[in-house]
Scaffold this motif. Sequence first.
Motif, PDB file in Angstrom:
ATOM      1  N   THR A  14       0.960  -1.374   0.067  1.00  0.00           N
ATOM      2  CA  THR A  14       0.148  -0.017  -0.050  1.00  0.00           C
ATOM      3  C   THR A  14       0.913   1.404  -0.122  1.00  0.00           C
ATOM      4  N   VAL A  15       1.844   1.195   0.585  1.00  0.00           N
ATOM      5  CA  VAL A  15       2.904   2.500   0.714  1.00  0.00           C
ATOM      6  C   VAL A  15       3.476   2.618  -0.402  1.00  0.00           C
ATOM      7  N   ALA A  16       4.080   1.530  -1.138  1.00  0.00           N
ATOM      8  CA  ALA A  16       4.460   1.836  -2.197  1.00  0.00           C
ATOM      9  C   ALA A  16       3.914   2.464  -3.605  1.00  0.00           C
ATOM     10  N   PRO A  17       2.662   1.930  -3.680  1.00  0.00           N
ATOM     11  CA  PRO A  17       1.892   2.663  -4.856  1.00  0.00           C
ATOM     12  C   PRO A  17       1.467   4.149  -4.308  1.00  0.00           C
ATOM     13  N   ALA A  18       1.249   4.454  -3.108  1.00  0.00           N
ATOM     14  CA  ALA A  18       1.139   5.699  -2.749  1.00  0.00           C
ATOM     15  C   ALA A  18       2.409   6.616  -2.585  1.00  0.00           C
ATOM     16  N   ALA A  19       3.546   6.228  -2.618  1.00  0.00           N
ATOM     17  CA  ALA A  19       4.674   6.687  -2.595  1.00  0.00           C
ATOM     18  C   ALA A  19       4.754   7.397  -4.267  1.00  0.00           C
ATOM     19  N   PHE A  20       4.561   6.388  -5.167  1.00  0.00           N
ATOM     20  CA  PHE A  20       4.763   6.315  -6.536  1.00  0.00           C
ATOM     21  C   PHE A  20       3.584   7.652  -7.193  1.00  0.00           C
ATOM     22  N   ILE A  21       2.502   7.518  -6.460  1.00  0.00           N
ATOM     23  CA  ILE A  21       1.522   8.457  -6.918  1.00  0.00           C
ATOM     24  C   ILE A  21       1.562  10.031  -6.315  1.00  0.00           C
ATOM     25  N   VAL A  22       2.133   9.984  -5.070  1.00  0.00           N
ATOM     26  CA  VAL A  22       2.595  11.166  -4.583  1.00  0.00           C
ATOM     27  C   VAL A  22       3.913  11.914  -5.353  1.00  0.00           C
ATOM     28  N   GLN A  23       4.716  10.850  -5.653  1.00  0.00           N
ATOM     29  CA  GLN A  23       5.710  11.544  -6.345  1.00  0.00           C
ATOM     30  C   GLN A  23       5.405  12.235  -7.946  1.00  0.00           C
ATOM     31  N   GLN A  24       4.335  11.498  -8.612  1.00  0.00           N
ATOM     32  CA  GLN A  24       4.044  11.894  -9.844  1.00  0.00           C
ATOM     33  C   GLN A  24       2.947  13.172  -9.878  1.00  0.00           C
ATOM     34  N   GLU A  25       2.384  13.375  -8.647  1.00  0.00           N
ATOM     35  CA  GLU A  25       1.380  14.433  -8.576  1.00  0.00           C
ATOM     36  C   GLU A  25       2.199  15.803  -8.658  1.00  0.00           C
ATOM     37  N   ALA A  26       1.587  16.697  -9.505  1.00  0.00           N
ATOM     38  CA  ALA A  26       2.260  18.067  -9.364  1.00  0.00           C
ATOM     39  C   ALA A  26       1.563  18.905  -8.080  1.00  0.00           C
ATOM     40  N   PRO A  27       2.263  19.673  -7.497  1.00  0.00           N
ATOM     41  CA  PRO A  27       2.153  20.157  -6.176  1.00  0.00           C
ATOM     42  C   PRO A  27       0.829  21.406  -6.666  1.00  0.00           C
ATOM     43  N   VAL A  28       0.010  21.251  -5.733  1.00  0.00           N
ATOM     44  CA  VAL A  28      -1.121  22.149  -5.764  1.00  0.00           C
ATOM     45  C   VAL A  28      -1.002  23.480  -4.688  1.00  0.00           C
ATOM     46  N   HIS A  29      -0.981  24.551  -5.095  1.00  0.00           N
ATOM     47  CA  HIS A  29      -1.009  25.684  -4.081  1.00  0.00           C
ATOM     48  C   HIS A  29      -2.389  26.282  -4.132  1.00  0.00           C
ATOM     49  N   ARG A  30      -2.358  27.318  -3.006  1.00  0.00           N
ATOM     50  CA  ARG A  30      -3.481  27.784  -2.305  1.00  0.00           C
ATOM     51  C   ARG A  30      -3.510  29.324  -2.243  1.00  0.00           C
ATOM     52  N   ALA A  31      -4.379  30.103  -3.016  1.00  0.00           N
ATOM     53  CA  ALA A  31      -4.284  31.401  -2.721  1.00  0.00           C
ATOM     54  C   ALA A  31      -5.500  31.965  -2.070  1.00  0.00           C
ATOM     55  N   SER A  32      -5.569  33.117  -1.101  1.00  0.00           N
ATOM     56  CA  SER A  32      -6.729  33.378  -0.514  1.00  0.00           C
ATOM     57  C   SER A  32      -6.719  34.752  -0.297  1.00  0.00           C
ATOM     58  N   MET A  33      -8.097  35.114   0.401  1.00  0.00           N
ATOM     59  CA  MET A  33      -8.142  36.566   0.775  1.00  0.00           C
ATOM     60  C   MET A  33      -9.166  36.542   1.663  1.00  0.00           C
ATOM     61  N   GLY A  34      -9.655  37.750   2.516  1.00  0.00           N
ATOM     62  CA  GLY A  34     -10.461  37.918   3.216  1.00  0.00           C
ATOM     63  C   GLY A  34     -11.398  38.936   2.854  1.00  0.00           C
ATOM     64  N   ILE A  35     -12.713  38.951   2.853  1.00  0.00           N
ATOM     65  CA  ILE A  35     -13.474  40.160   2.512  1.00  0.00           C
ATOM     66  C   ILE A  35     -14.426  40.527   3.703  1.00  0.00           C
ATOM     67  N   GLY A  36     -14.353  41.637   3.955  1.00  0.00           N
ATOM     68  CA  GLY A  36     -15.231  42.045   5.387  1.00  0.00           C
ATOM     69  C   GLY A  36     -16.541  42.631   4.886  1.00  0.00           C
ATOM     70  N   VAL A  37     -17.694  42.053   5.345  1.00  0.00           N
ATOM     71  CA  VAL A  37     -19.097  42.473   5.327  1.00  0.00           C
ATOM     72  C   VAL A  37     -19.534  42.964   6.662  1.00  0.00           C
TER      73      VAL A  37
END
Length: 463
Positions: free
Chosen positions: A29-52
């Motif tokens: 289970t760990v070996a395929p998970a490691a392979f998949i993690v290695q192949q995935e492109a990193p996903v980044h998050r942008a955020s902001m806060g809006i006051g109402v």
Amino acid sequence: MAETSPPLRQFLRFAKRQAWLIALVPVLTVAPAAFIVQQEAPVHRASMGIGVAESGARPPLGNSALMQTMKSILKSNVVAQRVVTQLGLPISPADLSKKIQVQYQPDSSVLNVTYDSTDKSEALSVVRQTGVEFQRVAHERLGVSDSLKRPGPLLIVASVLDPPHLEAGQVSPQPKQTLAFAAILGLALGLILAFARESLDDRIRSRGEAEEAFGAPVIGALPRRFSARPSTKGHAQPRQEAEEALQILCANLEATAQGKTRSTFLVTSALDSDKPASVVANLAVALARDGHDVLCIDADVRRPILDRLLGVSERTPGLLSVVEDGMPAENALEEVELAGPSKNGPADAARDKPGGRLLLLPAGAAPADGAAVISSQRLHEIVGQLSATSRYTLIHSPSLLSHVSGAAFVASDVDSVIVVARQGRTRRESAGKVRLALKALGTRRVALILTDVRRPLWTIGPE
């Protein structure tokens, strides 16, 4: 009745037996998970806060209805369409709206807007442009202002409090968490499979299980490295552990005889693969070296082996010649030459014992109908005649469950039936059949000898 081991000891034995499976599944289970993690492109998050807020409220905080309205505007197709047009994104407004996440806490006046992408600049641009287009649409449609000083006709204010920015790290993949989860999942799955495999495995693995399955006591336990061929020439002595086990077996056998001057034992097994012949050969040599006269009769007419194990030259005369040709039983006997123990043998006290005599009645040439030979009245007469001249008579029989077995015809006449079982090989199903068969034959007494024992069971008592 056999004692039971503590739960922890039972679990440790189970884990040792199934260790390869418990370890293999997490690896798978760990070996395929490691392979998949290695192949995935990193996903980044942008955020902001809006006051109402509502400028007329004290304090000027947004209520739930107002926050939900502003959230709907942020997620609207109108805002998404403008963002796509302004940035030239290769995505539909509906898909963009799904990817833009808007959340707020109860009793809060801040909308948290986030957008995930493998492109850092794209994530930041989408969040920034979404804030701009939101304020434009809110102002155009509802007259929402971006300042409390100019609240507009509805007295509603929505402004960017937390400017668009990239959050630290990456949203996914997260190697440590992913691999840890895969390892835990694999371990749990491995344990489940191991328990399932263990529950379906009916092999006898301990002294207690053997006694319960056969319904008889264990009088001896021979280790895995016990030699199939006994040393009759005074060399190549077995290891000390094996010799101790053999000596204890001899002592228990003498106790089983209950002080009789003549004792006859039938040695058999559940399956031919349990190899009772090697037990008979070693036991006979040990008893003879202890000063007893011993007679071995090989009743396995299909696969005679005692003559080879005891170092007797193969020849035609044997049990077959005595039964079918009328040869006197005494003329078919072979004496086994026994040399004294070597320097690596038993204790000094045992060395001083005068050696007994070991005689063998080999099976001889294989007959056409083995069942007819071993079931004949002549065999009973031979056993009665020859056993009168020896302290111990050991009759080697093929498997009790075999379609050609001498056990079924002489089991009721001997003093005791000894069943040989291999630890970790003999199955409970076979043991149950042997138990029922011996009961039906009316045997006087039944005892067990365990072979292939991985540890000295004779020193720890019942399990």
